[in-house]
Scaffold this active site. Structure first.
Site, short mmCIF file in Angstrom:
data_model
loop_
_atom_site.label_atom_id
_atom_site.label_comp_id
_atom_site.label_asym_id
_atom_site.label_seq_id
_atom_site.Cartn_x
_atom_site.Cartn_y
_atom_site.Cartn_z
N ASP A 10 0.83 -1.11 -0.19
CA ASP A 10 0.04 -0.22 0.17
C ASP A 10 0.97 1.30 -0.03
O ASP A 10 1.73 1.42 1.03
CB ASP A 10 -0.89 0.01 1.22
N ASP A 110 -3.58 2.70 -5.46
CA ASP A 110 -2.29 2.43 -4.51
C ASP A 110 -2.00 1.22 -3.75
O ASP A 110 -1.32 1.28 -2.85
CB ASP A 110 -2.26 3.73 -3.68
N GLU A 111 -2.54 0.19 -4.06
CA GLU A 111 -2.76 -1.05 -3.25
C GLU A 111 -2.63 -2.27 -4.47
O GLU A 111 -3.47 -2.61 -5.37
CB GLU A 111 -4.11 -1.20 -2.67
N1 DCP Z 1 -7.96 8.94 -1.27
C1 DCP Z 1 -9.14 9.94 -1.64
N2 DCP Z 1 -10.03 10.09 -0.76
C2 DCP Z 1 -10.12 9.53 0.67
C3 DCP Z 1 -9.36 8.41 0.68
C4 DCP Z 1 -8.09 8.34 -0.23
O1 DCP Z 1 -9.04 10.72 -2.52
N3 DCP Z 1 -11.15 9.65 1.30
C5 DCP Z 1 -7.06 8.86 -2.18
C6 DCP Z 1 -5.94 9.75 -1.99
C7 DCP Z 1 -4.94 8.82 -1.46
C8 DCP Z 1 -5.25 7.50 -2.17
O2 DCP Z 1 -6.70 7.45 -2.41
O3 DCP Z 1 -3.62 9.04 -1.61
C9 DCP Z 1 -4.84 6.02 -1.25
O4 DCP Z 1 -5.72 6.12 -0.02
P1 DCP Z 1 -5.17 5.68 1.18
O5 DCP Z 1 -6.45 5.23 2.10
O6 DCP Z 1 -4.16 4.39 0.79
O7 DCP Z 1 -4.22 6.66 1.85
P2 DCP Z 1 -2.91 7.26 1.45
O8 DCP Z 1 -2.15 6.52 0.50
O9 DCP Z 1 -3.23 8.68 1.13
O10 DCP Z 1 -2.19 7.19 2.99
P3 DCP Z 1 -1.60 6.05 3.76
O11 DCP Z 1 0.05 6.37 4.00
O12 DCP Z 1 -2.33 6.27 5.06
O13 DCP Z 1 -1.70 4.90 3.18
CA CA Z 2 -1.93 4.36 0.76
CA CA Z 3 -4.69 2.15 -0.03
#
Ligand code: DCP
Ligand code: CA
Ligand code: CA
Length: 367
Positions: A10, A110-111
């Site tokens: 992730d 992203d996963e």
């Molecule tokens: N995303 C979004 N709105 C949300 C949650 C996520 O647009 N409410 C998008 C932006 C993130 C991507 O999806 O970059 C991936 O979500 P993740 O939940 O994996 O969160 P992040 O990658 O940003 O952070 P982490 O380091 O916690 O994985």
């Molecule tokens: Ca992420």
């Molecule tokens: Ca994710």
């Protein structure tokens, strides 16, 4: 029988990390990526933020004005989401993953799950080194960091991954799996949302251990057969879902920038017709039929909009895309007074002989 060794990767604070990648000087500042609704300068929501911004209490989904307020007095930097760019980065990483796994299952931008059983010969010791190697390789080639969870199945890999971020590596061996899950709240399991959590609480089930011990027959009575069995198995760390490719893309799309901002339909259609040529060719090459035609536009205030139309029957021809794109733009221009800056066309809802399972995300899904 040999253990399965499954990884979930992730990407860390993904959209914000992508922005850091192309703007290296902002790395130590709070970075926020937002979806701007366009009504006022600050209306919209936080898509994600880097960990520096998170220290100030910024969270995904939070209104942008609130994030601005929390970051007042800092040198925070704000970006508009750029899905196209994030998807390019994501695709490059997925390609690298492919070289490290027997099977790769991308679950979102992203996963991805990697089945590395063969590569590490079923060994969780080797899996640790192997995960470090993958992380280092992606860091070197693409410059993005991510977190890996390793477990004997997808369920454990996912929860392991969630347990330590960013740049984390958590390995749960098969014999540790049940004890690892036991103390966690039930909502850590995929498919246990607010409603189910409340219902389970009423039944006296709070932790995964409570759920694991609960009478399976009773779970089936309350949640139905499929879910009841799933909850019972999941709580007991049992998950036999294979890591498998999700099939081809769920949509085909093209985006382009107009030579100038405009509200002129003919000018817009000139561009979208070009894009449609490309799409129609790809649709034909892949032998697909589609059920939905969508348009995408970025307006002068940089807000983005999408509009879709679901066809009455499957189609595969260019004319259907052209006709529906035209009517969607006509309608949209009637509703909005802003000029258009970028345009996109997408077809989706594919079918061949059999309907395919849909993936959870699409880059057109803007809030
Ligand atoms: N995303 C979004 N709105 C949300 C949650 C996520 O647009 N409410 C998008 C932006 C993130 C991507 O999806 O970059 C991936 O979500 P993740 O939940 O994996 O969160 P992040 O990658 O940003 O952070 P982490 O380091 O916690 O994985
Ligand atoms: Ca992420
Ligand atoms: Ca994710």
């Amino acid at each position: 029988m040999q253990n399965h060794v499954i990884m979930l990767a992730d990407f860390d604070y993904f959209f914000a990390q992508c922005e850091e990648l192309r703007n290296p000087t902002i790395k130590d500042k709070p970075v926020v990526v937002g979806v701007y609704s366009g009504r006022t300068e600050d209306s919209g929501a936080v898509s994600t933020s880097n960990y520096v911004a998170r220290k100030y209490g910024v969270k995904s989904g939070m209104p942008l004005f609130l994030a601005k307020r929390k970051l007042e007095g800092t040198d925070a930097v704000f970006f508009h989401v750029d899905h196209e760019y994030y998807e390019q980065i994501s695709n490059r990483i997925m390609e690298i993953f492919r070289g490290y796994a027997t099977n790769l299952e991308q679950v979102s931008v992203d996963e991805a799950y990697l089945d590395v059983t063969e590569q590490v010969e079923g060994s969780f010791e080797k899996a640790g080194e192997y995960a470090q190697k993958i992380k280092a390789d992606v860091k070197r080639q693409v410059g993005i960091s991510f977190t890996i969870g390793v477990g004997p199945n997808k369920l454990i890999a996912k929860i392991a991954c969630d347990s330590q971020k960013p740049d984390g590596l958590t390995i749960i061996k098969p014999e540790e799996a049940e004890a690892f899950l036991a103390p966690l709240p039930v909502d850590r399991l995929l498919g246990v949302g607010k409603k189910t959590t409340t219902r389970m609480e009423q039944m006296g089930i709070k932790t995964i251990s409570d759920l694991a011990k609960y009478d399976c027959q009773r779970l089936i009575e309350v949640f139905g057969k499929a879910l009841g069995i799933y909850f019972h198995n999941a709580a007991n760390a049992v998950d036999n879902e294979p890591v498998q490719e999700q099939g081809e893309a769920e949509s085909i799309s093209r985006i382009g920038t107009l030579k100038q901002d405009t509200r002129d339909l003919a000018f817009i259609l000139q561009k979208t017709n070009e894009l449609t040529e490309d799409i129609a060719q790809e649709v034909a090459e892949k032998g697909l039929s589609f059920k939905t035609v969508s348009i995408y536009m970025v307006l002068t205030d940089l807000s983005s909009k999408t509009r879709s139309i679901t066809l009455e029957q499957l189609a595969k021809d260019k004319e259907t895309i052209l006709r529906n794109t035209r009517s969607l733009f006509e309608k949209f221009l009637g509703e909005s007074t802003l000029e258009v800056r970028r345009v996109g066309v997408k077809v989706s809802g594919f079918s061949r002989e059999e309907p395919r399972q849909k993936k959870l995300t699409s880059f057109f899904q803007t809030a």
